[in-house]
Design a protein around this motif. Sequence first.
Motif, short mmCIF file in Angstrom:
data_model
loop_
_atom_site.label_atom_id
_atom_site.label_comp_id
_atom_site.label_asym_id
_atom_site.label_seq_id
_atom_site.Cartn_x
_atom_site.Cartn_y
_atom_site.Cartn_z
N THR A 206 -69.50 -2.69 14.74
CA THR A 206 -70.06 -2.29 16.03
C THR A 206 -69.05 -2.56 17.13
OG1 THR A 206 -72.32 -2.80 15.30
CG2 THR A 206 -71.93 -2.68 17.68
N PRO A 207 -68.68 -1.56 17.91
CA PRO A 207 -67.74 -1.81 19.01
C PRO A 207 -68.38 -2.70 20.07
CG PRO A 207 -68.67 0.38 19.20
CD PRO A 207 -69.16 -0.17 17.89
N VAL A 208 -67.53 -3.39 20.85
CA VAL A 208 -68.02 -4.39 21.79
C VAL A 208 -67.40 -4.18 23.16
CG1 VAL A 208 -68.28 -6.86 22.26
CG2 VAL A 208 -68.21 -6.04 19.89
N LYS A 209 -68.24 -4.33 24.20
CA LYS A 209 -67.75 -4.35 25.57
C LYS A 209 -67.42 -5.80 25.93
CE LYS A 209 -69.93 -0.08 26.98
NZ LYS A 209 -70.24 0.79 28.14
N ARG A 210 -66.15 -6.08 26.22
CA ARG A 210 -65.67 -7.44 26.45
C ARG A 210 -65.75 -7.77 27.94
NH1 ARG A 210 -66.36 -9.62 21.59
NH2 ARG A 210 -65.16 -8.57 19.97
N THR A 211 -66.90 -8.31 28.34
CA THR A 211 -67.14 -8.49 29.78
C THR A 211 -66.36 -9.65 30.37
OG1 THR A 211 -69.08 -9.95 29.51
CG2 THR A 211 -69.47 -7.56 29.46
N ALA A 212 -65.86 -10.58 29.57
CA ALA A 212 -65.07 -11.68 30.11
C ALA A 212 -63.78 -11.19 30.76
CB ALA A 212 -64.75 -12.70 29.02
N LEU A 213 -63.34 -9.98 30.42
CA LEU A 213 -62.13 -9.40 31.00
C LEU A 213 -62.39 -8.79 32.37
CD1 LEU A 213 -61.36 -9.82 28.02
CD2 LEU A 213 -60.09 -7.68 28.12
N GLY A 214 -63.65 -8.82 32.82
CA GLY A 214 -63.99 -8.33 34.14
C GLY A 214 -64.32 -6.86 34.17
N ARG A 215 -65.18 -6.50 35.10
CA ARG A 215 -65.56 -5.10 35.30
C ARG A 215 -64.63 -4.49 36.34
NH1 ARG A 215 -70.15 -3.21 38.65
NH2 ARG A 215 -70.70 -1.06 38.07
N ALA A 216 -64.20 -3.26 36.06
CA ALA A 216 -63.25 -2.59 36.95
C ALA A 216 -63.20 -1.12 36.55
CB ALA A 216 -61.86 -3.21 36.82
N ALA A 217 -62.50 -0.32 37.35
CA ALA A 217 -62.15 1.03 36.91
C ALA A 217 -60.91 0.86 36.02
CB ALA A 217 -61.86 1.93 38.09
N HIS A 218 -61.15 0.26 34.85
CA HIS A 218 -60.05 -0.18 33.99
C HIS A 218 -59.21 0.99 33.50
CE1 HIS A 218 -60.56 -4.48 33.39
NE2 HIS A 218 -61.87 -4.32 33.27
N GLU A 219 -57.91 0.90 33.72
CA GLU A 219 -56.99 1.83 33.09
C GLU A 219 -56.89 1.51 31.60
OE1 GLU A 219 -54.30 5.07 32.95
OE2 GLU A 219 -55.63 4.40 34.52
N GLY A 220 -56.63 0.24 31.28
CA GLY A 220 -56.51 -0.18 29.89
C GLY A 220 -56.38 -1.69 29.84
N ALA A 221 -55.88 -2.21 28.72
CA ALA A 221 -55.71 -3.65 28.55
C ALA A 221 -54.59 -3.90 27.55
CB ALA A 221 -57.01 -4.30 28.07
N TRP A 222 -53.73 -4.88 27.87
CA TRP A 222 -52.55 -5.15 27.06
C TRP A 222 -52.46 -6.65 26.80
CZ3 TRP A 222 -53.20 -1.57 30.76
CH2 TRP A 222 -52.92 -0.24 30.41
N VAL A 223 -52.10 -7.02 25.58
CA VAL A 223 -52.21 -8.40 25.13
C VAL A 223 -50.84 -9.04 24.92
CG1 VAL A 223 -53.18 -9.94 23.38
CG2 VAL A 223 -54.38 -7.81 23.97
N ALA A 224 -50.67 -10.23 25.50
CA ALA A 224 -49.54 -11.10 25.22
C ALA A 224 -50.08 -12.35 24.52
CB ALA A 224 -48.81 -11.47 26.50
#
Length: 663
Positions: A334-352
């Motif tokens: 099941t896909p998940v909405k990760r709300t701890a990353l904050g709500r925004a007009a998100h372009e995307g997300a990149w991980v270090a």
Amino acid sequence: MAKDFEQMEDSNRSSNPSIHDVSDPARRIVLRGGAAAALARLGPLGPLGSFVLAPLAAAAAGSIAGCAAAGAAAGAPPRIGFKSVPAATGDRVAVPEGYTAAPFMPWGEPVGVAGNMPPFKDDASNTAAEQAVQMGMHHDGIHFFPIEGSSSHGLLVMNHEYTDDGLLHAGGMESWTAEKVKKSQAAHGISVTEVQLVQGPGGPGGRWQAVRPSRYARRFTASTPFAIGGPAAGHPMMKTAADPGGRLALGTLNNCASGMTPWGTYLSGEENFAGYFSTADQPTAHERRWGLRKNGFGYRWFEHDERFDAVRHPNEPNRFGWVVEVDPFDPQSTPVKRTALGRAAHEGAWVAVTQDGRAVVYSGEDARFEYIYKFVSRDKIKPGGAGISAARANAELLDHGTLYVARFDAGGRGRWLPMRAGQGPLVGFADAGEVVIKARQASDLLGGTKMDRPEWLAIDKATRWVYCTLTNNSNRGQGSNPAVDAANPRANNTMGSIIRWKEDGDYDGETFEWNHLVLAGDPANERAEAKGNIKGDLFACPDGISFDPQGGLWVQTDMGPAAMNKGEMARVGNNQMLACDLATGEFRRFLVGPVNCEITGAAFAPDSRTVFVNIQHPGETPSERSNPNEPRKFSNWPDFKPTGRPRSATVVIRKDDGGVIGS
């Protein structure tokens, strides 16, 4: 998403100071690159050398100092080995001599669900049910997930950002029905397709083809159930009549850029979600801050799907604007909405990854005068094992941690401001759930820097510099809008820039140094703010940005059809993809796309001998909705059928001699 300036969201009316309120706007910024030793270690794609940039804050003075990058390290070979592609305006994809680009998996192609592979119909008569198992419309962020480390067999996972309903439906929106709404919703979201390089005709080393049927083939649409994770799960502002627990949202939409996690999952940002909802004649203060309005952007879903009527379901918009996580290797997940990353007009997300093994997720908000964010996980990344995949082992990693908003100070310094409920300016926020749901309001109070549409990010893992495209902002310095500042130094910024920063210490550091890699533009323009300081080939409106496995930096552009090849962009040509040699500062054009398209997403195979690039909305009209009676008015790429229509598609690019892309 393009890009008619009049349609872009501009909802930040907060009074938090921008940099010009606290600094001398005429101050010169010294851009400090990496050491020569790092350049020698990395070759010519080490960090940009030292140079000085005068911001165009005192606009009347008018000139921008060029980007004078240091030369390549002694003895290092040239990073860019291809001959530049000329700027062009034709309806085709152009790549350098010695390369071949082949269209692949266009909108409407079946993804490969067993027993359900309907072909695309040129007359747009596919049903909503058929569209739900076909490639969605308007390909965007894309990643290649190798199967068992292979460079010739893997999963291609991509977003489908939005729809042109004039092309999607027979008759367009002239008659609007529940079936058309369902089809539009089915054309949004994410697709997973198994792909393989096979030997035979199609060029040296074979050709790529979809594996169909495939156990991995899957579509996520605006109707797919998504679990809600993190501090907003179960929050009162997330509860609806259909989901009184506030823990299961229906659908994802306007998915733009994407990231690939070290544990093998796909991150997708929900961007301009506000345009799908309709409010009352006078939106609430919360709705206004998020850009909601009566009738939205004209998608008209609320006419046949009441959950997009924010008058009847005021909490439904709060369930969008999140980063979603998908496990492409587990078809039952099941896909998940990760709300701890904050709500925004998100372009995307990149991980270090920090030295002690925690995840740091960077994201930008593609809207004028909005913010750049960072999330630092509480826990360390866990390895898989004993029959448990790394994805399952880290199923809750992104639900716990600290969210920050960026403040870019004068003099090339900055600070990450923690977004903690009940502390400092956020004393009025009841809990962490309210902070992440109202991330914009919290950032306003904290004093984050209002940016010029921060879109894609790219992380140089060798040097720890993080790059972010600031696509444009024609409202900067106009009327009562925020004035220029050090990070956003140009009024009426139609051309865009690329900013970068490096944390003090590790990726979890709360302070950083920053500078501009480049200000896009054309030195032949009369207006100083549109000249830029590019070394090499001209471009405007940088959007996509990524590093290849060898450390090469690639930039993609998104000029809107109303501005492309006109006025200050008359000499730039169609949207394009360029390589940047960070040792010399040179930009060299690698690809030019067809008429009115956007170039977006670059997914490299591990051996860098294949790159998958998305061509979004070829033939897009200035209004962003085509006339159904003239589907081929601007483009007929990639099929060029006399009775067809333009289709977003991936292009597979390989070097004719089988070599590394860019060499």
